[in-house]
Every structure is written in structure tokens, then in C-alpha cells.
Write a protein that holds these residues in place. Structure first.
Motif, short mmCIF file in Angstrom:
data_model
loop_
_atom_site.label_atom_id
_atom_site.label_comp_id
_atom_site.label_asym_id
_atom_site.label_seq_id
_atom_site.Cartn_x
_atom_site.Cartn_y
_atom_site.Cartn_z
N VAL A 212 7.12 -0.34 0.12
CA VAL A 212 6.02 -0.88 -0.69
C VAL A 212 4.87 -1.35 0.20
N LEU A 213 3.66 -0.90 -0.12
CA LEU A 213 2.47 -1.43 0.52
C LEU A 213 2.03 -2.71 -0.19
N ALA A 214 1.79 -3.75 0.60
CA ALA A 214 1.36 -5.02 0.02
C ALA A 214 0.49 -5.76 1.04
N ARG A 215 -0.10 -6.85 0.57
CA ARG A 215 -1.05 -7.60 1.39
C ARG A 215 -0.53 -9.02 1.64
N LEU A 216 -0.52 -9.42 2.92
CA LEU A 216 -0.10 -10.77 3.31
C LEU A 216 -1.22 -11.78 3.02
N PRO A 217 -0.89 -13.06 2.85
CA PRO A 217 -1.93 -14.08 2.65
C PRO A 217 -2.91 -14.09 3.83
N GLY A 218 -4.19 -14.15 3.52
CA GLY A 218 -5.20 -14.19 4.56
C GLY A 218 -5.51 -12.86 5.20
N ALA A 219 -4.84 -11.77 4.76
CA ALA A 219 -5.10 -10.45 5.34
C ALA A 219 -6.50 -10.00 4.98
N PRO A 220 -7.17 -9.28 5.87
CA PRO A 220 -8.52 -8.81 5.56
C PRO A 220 -8.53 -7.80 4.42
N ALA A 221 -9.66 -7.69 3.76
CA ALA A 221 -9.80 -6.70 2.70
C ALA A 221 -9.74 -5.29 3.32
N GLY A 222 -9.43 -4.33 2.47
CA GLY A 222 -9.41 -2.95 2.94
C GLY A 222 -8.07 -2.52 3.49
N PRO A 223 -7.99 -1.29 3.95
CA PRO A 223 -6.70 -0.74 4.38
C PRO A 223 -6.10 -1.43 5.60
N LYS A 224 -6.91 -2.06 6.45
CA LYS A 224 -6.38 -2.71 7.65
C LYS A 224 -5.63 -4.00 7.32
N GLY A 225 -5.73 -4.46 6.08
CA GLY A 225 -5.01 -5.66 5.69
C GLY A 225 -3.67 -5.39 5.04
N LEU A 226 -3.22 -4.14 5.04
CA LEU A 226 -1.99 -3.77 4.35
C LEU A 226 -0.79 -3.76 5.29
N SER A 227 0.33 -4.23 4.78
CA SER A 227 1.59 -4.18 5.50
C SER A 227 2.62 -3.44 4.64
N LEU A 228 3.69 -2.98 5.28
CA LEU A 228 4.72 -2.21 4.59
C LEU A 228 6.00 -3.03 4.50
N PHE A 229 6.66 -2.96 3.34
CA PHE A 229 7.86 -3.75 3.11
C PHE A 229 8.95 -2.89 2.49
N LEU A 230 10.18 -3.28 2.74
CA LEU A 230 11.34 -2.62 2.14
C LEU A 230 11.94 -3.56 1.10
N VAL A 231 12.06 -3.05 -0.12
CA VAL A 231 12.68 -3.80 -1.21
C VAL A 231 13.70 -2.90 -1.88
N PRO A 232 15.00 -3.22 -1.78
CA PRO A 232 16.00 -2.37 -2.45
C PRO A 232 16.14 -2.73 -3.92
N LYS A 233 16.68 -1.81 -4.68
CA LYS A 233 17.02 -2.12 -6.08
C LYS A 233 18.16 -3.13 -6.12
N PHE A 234 19.19 -2.89 -5.29
CA PHE A 234 20.30 -3.84 -5.13
C PHE A 234 20.40 -4.23 -3.66
N TYR A 235 20.66 -5.51 -3.44
CA TYR A 235 20.86 -5.98 -2.07
C TYR A 235 22.29 -5.70 -1.63
#
Length: 600
Positions: A212-235
Motif C-alpha cells: 500500500v502506498l501511503a503518506r507519513l505525517p509531515g511528508a511533503p506533498a507529491g510523489p516524494k512524500g509517499l512510503s510503501l507499507f505491507l498490510v496482510p488480510k490476516f496477521y
């Protein structure tokens, strides 16, 4: 009229045209990959595709996926076929042995997915992102994430998604609003909505891993402010905290209504919800989901603010596979049209070509021959380019010579957007032409050619629209260095050509024209920034046609009596169609660009 893999055609291009076994055996990890091994793998792949996947094509389209109380139930037979698929080791074909894979060349995986897409595009959407997710996690995931998820993705036991798009953020990912809130234990809580998520929810596997692409608090606007995360359906049920969650997985109902027991290693369910599945023009066998993340616990993949860098590992792999979808879908459409043309009797065809016995078969009519031979020209030439790209991927990863690695990376960087755009466009328009062979019968469901047309249309849109591919090629890859990288690629291809050969001289002239226009556009763009965007589609198309001509030059050079046997006519007809009906477009595209240059 289910799709049948034509292994003789595929083998001719792999072995005789591209000399793939020799190229792969020069790489240490693939030293044992000889002709015998490649044939064995593809023979078994063809059997699985023919027996398990192709028969579900019509079922998936007619039944579609069902959305029941937040769950998605796949069409009948889909789960059983997928379980057989991963347990037989097919998703793990090109993954590393230490991750549960077989360590075979990316090329074999590419051919496998071409066959799968031709046989049943909707079903193939499910495992289609596995390789990209595997490469993304392998290169950018933490040791802990890899220990918990990598082998499950490599083997295909768990499927994966790529959660990028949002209602307001399509091609412009800089507009993504999904938020990730850091937690004291190093995890993150993700909140937001993603749309157009292929396989976001289903019952094919017991778990789904969302990237999942998402934005951290305080991240700059635009594509350079995006981070990638892993979220499973089941842990995983390993005793560690998963954050806010729902209940543990309950037994689910499979495609045929039987109970599918949950896996004991799975723990609580994450706060990821499927809100609905889309009603679509095609691909009814694949659920396209709207996914909502409600403070769902996930973990970062790669570095903060560099989510797109990690995600592009997935996207580039996906784009080659989408190009192969184009080849497979066009081949499936061609097979149906060719079979129909050899049975359908109408008015007598002109000329002496037909025997009295076959004089009224529409396969003998020039209009029909033109359609069928033109599509074969695209399929065969496209295979040469796509299969070479598969080889170059392995060379870029494993070749001992850094210069050869750089050459392979240049090929993949420049040619991948060309293949994605051109071959998906031809899949849709060529499949529509194949439907024309059926006349009115093609417009009704009985012959199932209309399903291929509907299913093929989305390939021009997802994984970066074809317009985005053209911009990526011209604006981001060709013009920044004045066209020098493209010139180096074309020079490399041209070095093996004989200028004294008329066909080779014509191709060298096309290469020279592309180099010249790239230089002219690079010089003009600073004063007219819109110019490259106006002509990007035309430039990509012109480059496509030049590469297609080169590919067919390789095919014709390999057309010896030993290689073709009594099947030479199978290759000469599309070669003729290429010259007469396809390549004349090159001058038109070049003329459009020159005219636009002259008026700026």
C-alpha cells in the motif's frame, strides 16, 4: 474452441530465433537450462493451462465474482485451479530457491504467463502480481518482513495486491491521501480508501498481502512524500501484537459452496475491508475491489518517502507481464478466427489460390487473409521482443560483465514501455479485427470471441495507461540525454545488419530517422515544453514499428528448412503482411512528428 498453446511456434522463436538456451546457459544460475529443460517446463505448463485453466474461461465470464457481506466468492472452479497451480510450483518458477522458488529464468515465467493470459485472462489476474510483489519485498523488505511473508508470496500460497489508486489519484500518484501513523512498536496504522484493486478480496487463498502506498505525517506533498507499507488480510499467529484487529479467520465458503478451513498459522484479521466490487466491461472472473483501511496495522517496506522506488520494482515487472497479456489475448483471438475461417463457407474467393474443395471457405478471401496474417505478424514479432526482454532481465541480474548488464538494463528501460503500450493496443484492436472474421456471429456470445475483445480493453489502461507509457518513453527516457541511450540501443541492433541488404538498409534508415527526430525534439523541447507530449504516442508507435521490423528480420534469418521444415508458409505469410499492411504506418507517424516540429 478453447485456447491451445502452439509450442512449436514458441519453441522456434526461443530456440532458433533468439538462441535462448545458449544465452541463458552463459549465466551461472542458469547453466543447466538447456533446450531439454526448457521444453519440459513449457510442455508441462501447456498441459496445466489446457486442462485446468482454459476450461474456466467461459465460466468466469458468465458467472463472475460474487460480493457477499464484505467477502468475494470466485467463479466455480477458480479456487481449485489456483490451489493446484501454486501447489504444483508454478508461481515459484523464477523465484530464488532459498525463498521456496525453483530458480528458473524469468523468460520461462514470461512464456507461462502469456499462455495463462491467453487461456483465461480473468483467472490469471490473481497470480499476475506475485512476481512483482516478491521482487519488491525481496529487495526492499526488512529481514523480519521477509521471514514472515516472502516465502508465502514466492510460492503463491498467499496472493498479493498493489494498492496505489485512489478516487482522486489515478496516474498522478502524488495525490494519494492514505495516511500511515507511526506506532511505538515500529508498526503503522493505515487509513484511507483504494480503488481498482485487482484481487483485493477473494477466496482463492487463505491470506492476501497488500502492498500500500501511503503518506507519513509531515511528508511533503507529491510523489516524494509517499512510503510503501505491507498490510496482510490476516496477521500471522505468532504471538506478536498486530494492533487493532477483528476476529480470527472463520471457515469460508469456496467457489462450489464447500467449507474452506482456515490455516492454523493465521491469527487475527486486519482492519482492511472490501466495500464493493466493480461491475465491469470485461474480466468478470477477476474481482476489482474498493478497499478501505481503518487504522489497519502495517509495516514499512523500504525507506520513508521512497515508496515509489520500491513500488516500481512491482510495476516494471507487471508492465512486461501486461505486454505478454497482449500477445496471449491476441493469439487466443487469432486462433478462434483462424479456426472459424477454415470452416465457414460463403461466396467463392477470387483468384486461383483455392482448390475447388475449399473455394468457398472465407479463409481464402484476401480480406480475411489480410486480417489473420496481420495479427500473426504482431504476435510473432511481439514474442521476439518480449522474450528477448525476459532474457535481458536475467542478463541484467546475473551477467558477470558490468557493461553487458548495463546494456541489458538499457534495453529493459526503453523497450518495456514500448511493449506494454503497443502490444496491449494491438490486443484490443487486433481482437476486434478477429471478431470481424465471424461477421454477426462474432457479436454474440456463442463463439466467445467478444469476451476476448472486452477482456483485452483494460490492458491499455492498467499498470500505467498507454499514454503514460508513451510519455515515460519519450519525455523521461529518450529526451533527457538527447537520445543517446536510444541511439546506443539502435546502434547495437544495427551493427549486426548488412547495409547491402535492401531490407536491412531500410531498417537502418528507420533507425537513423528515429535518432534524428529524438535529437530534434530534445533541442526544441526547452522552447516548447508541450511538444514532446503532443507527439509521444506517435514516437512510441514509430519505434514500435522499427523494432517489429527488426524482430521479423531475426525471424526470417532463422527460417531455414531445418528449423521450419514443411511449415515455411506459416512464417512467410505474416512476413508479407508486415511489409504490406503494418510497416507503411512508420512513415505516417514520422511525418506527423516532423510536421509538428516544423510548426513550432
Amino acid at each position: 474452441m478453447n485456447y491451445q498453446p502452439h509450442l512449436h511456434d514458441i519453441g522456434f522463436i526461443l530456440h532458433d530465433v533468439l538462441k535462448a538456451p545458449a544465452q541463458l546457459q552463459a549465466l551461472e544460475p542458469h547453466a543447466d537450462c538447456d533446450i531439454g529443460l526448457m521444453r519440459q517446463v513449457l510442455d508441462e505448463a501447456a498441459k496445466f493451462v489446457t486442462q485446468e485453466v482454459a476450461p474456466l474461461q467461459g465460466v468466469g465470464d458468465a458467472t463472475g465474482c460474487r460480493f457477499v457481506s464484505g467477502s468475494v466468492i470466485a467463479p466455480p472452479g477458480f479456487r481449485d485451479a489456483y490451489q493446484a497451480f501454486w501447489q504444483a510450483g508454478w508461481p515459484a518458477l523464477a523465484c530464488a530457491p532459498e525463498d521456496g522458488g525453483q530458480g528458473l529464468p524469468a523468460l520461462l515465467e514470461a512464456v507461462l504467463y502469456e499462455m495463462l493470459s491467453a487461456a483465461n485472462h480473468g483467472w490469471t489476474m490473481a497470480p499476475g502480481l506475485l512476481h512483482g510483489a516478491y521482487e519488491c519485498l525481496k529487495h526492499h523488505g526488512s529481514d523480519e518482513l521477509k521471514a514472515r511473508y516472502l516465502s508465502k508470496i514466492a510460492t503463491g500460497e498467499w496472493l498479493a495486491t498493489m494498492c496505489l489508486t485512489e478516487p482522486q489519484a489515478g496516474s498522478d500518484l502524488g495525490l494519494v491521501r492514505t495516511r500511515a501513523l507511526p506506532q511505538p512498536d515500529g508498526s503503522f496504522l493505515l487509513s484511507g480508501t483504494k480503488i481498482f484493486i485487482s484481487g483485493g478480496e477473494h477466496d482463492l487463498t487463505d491470506n492476501i498481502v497488500h502492498l500500500v502506498l501511503a503518506r507519513l505525517p509531515g511528508a511533503p506533498a507529491g510523489p516524494k512524500g509517499l512510503s510503501l507499507f505491507l498490510v496482510p488480510k490476516f496477521y500471522p499467529d505468532d504471538g506478536r501484537s498486530a494492533g487493532p484487529s477483528q476476529a480470527r479467520p472463520a471457515p469460508s465458503r469456496g467457489s462450489e459452496g464447500h467449507e474452506v478451513p482456515s490455516v492454523g498459522a493465521l491469527g487475527p484479521r486486519s482492519a482492511v475491508h472490501c466495500e464493493r466490487i466493480e461491475e465491469k466491461m470485461g474480466l468478470h472472473g477477476s474481482p476489482t475491489c474498493v478497499m478501505r483501511f481503518d487504522d489497519a496495522t502495517g509495516w514499512i517496506v523500504g525507506e520513508p518517502g521512497r515508496g515509489l522506488n520500491a513500488m516500481f520494482v512491482m510495476m516494471n515487472a507487471a508492465r512486461l507481464h501486461v505486454a505478454l497479456q497482449g500477445i496471449g489475448l491476441l493469439d487466443a483471438a487469432w486462433q478462434k478466427a483462424d479456426a472459424y475461417a477454415r470452416e465457414r463457407r460463403q461466396m467463392r474467393a477470387p483468384g486461383p489460390r483455392n482448390s475447388a474443395e475449399a473455394a468457398d471457405l472465407i479463409a481464402g478471401h484476401p480480406a480475411i487473409r489480410r486480417i489473420l496474417d496481420t495479427q500473426r505478424a504482431w504476435i510473432d514479432g511481439g514474442r521476439v521482443l518480449a522474450y528477448r526482454t525476459g532474457i535481458e532481465l536475467d542478463i541484467a541480474k546475473h551477467h558477470p560483465d558490468p557493461a553487458r548488464q548495463r546494456s541489458a538494463q538499457r534495453w529493459c528501460s526503453l523497450v518495456t514501455p514500448v511493449l506494454k503500450a503497443a502490444l496491449t493496443s494491438q490486443a484490443f484492436h487486433g481482437a476486434s479485427d478477429c471478431l470481424q472474421v465471424f461477421g454477426g456471429h462474432g457479436y454474440v456470445k456463442e463463439w466467445s470471441i467478444e469476451q476476448i475483445v472486452r477482456d483485452a480493453r483494460v490492458t491499455m489502461i492498467y499498470e500505467g495507461t498507454n499514454e503514460v507509457q508513451a510519455i515515460d518513453l519519450l519525455v523521461r527516457k529518450v529526451l533527457p540525454d538527447g537520445g543517446s541511450a536510444l541511439a546506443a540501443l539502435l546502434d547495437e541492433l544495427g551493427d549486426a545488419l548488412d547495409a547491402g541488404n535492401a531490407a536491412h538498409a531500410e531498417l537502418l534508415s528507420r533507425f537513423a530517422g528515429l535518432r534524428s527526430l529524438a535529437s530534434a525534439l530534445a533541442q526544441a523541447a526547452p522552447g516548447n515544453p508541450e511538444l514532446p507530449y503532443w507527439v509521444a504516442d506517435d514516437y512510441l508507435r514509430a519505434l514500435t514499428l522499427a523494432l517489429l521490423a527488426w524482430a521479423w528480420g531475426q525471424i526470417e534469418a532463422a527460417m531455414t528448412p531445418l528449423a521450419c521444415g514443411e511449415d515455411a508458409g506459416r512464417w512467410t505469410a505474416p512476413a508479407s503482411a508486415l511489409r504490406h499492411w503494418v510497416l507503411p504506418e512508420f512513415d505516417m507517424r514520422m511525418g506527423i512528428i516532423k510536421e509538428r516540429l516544423d510548426t513550432t
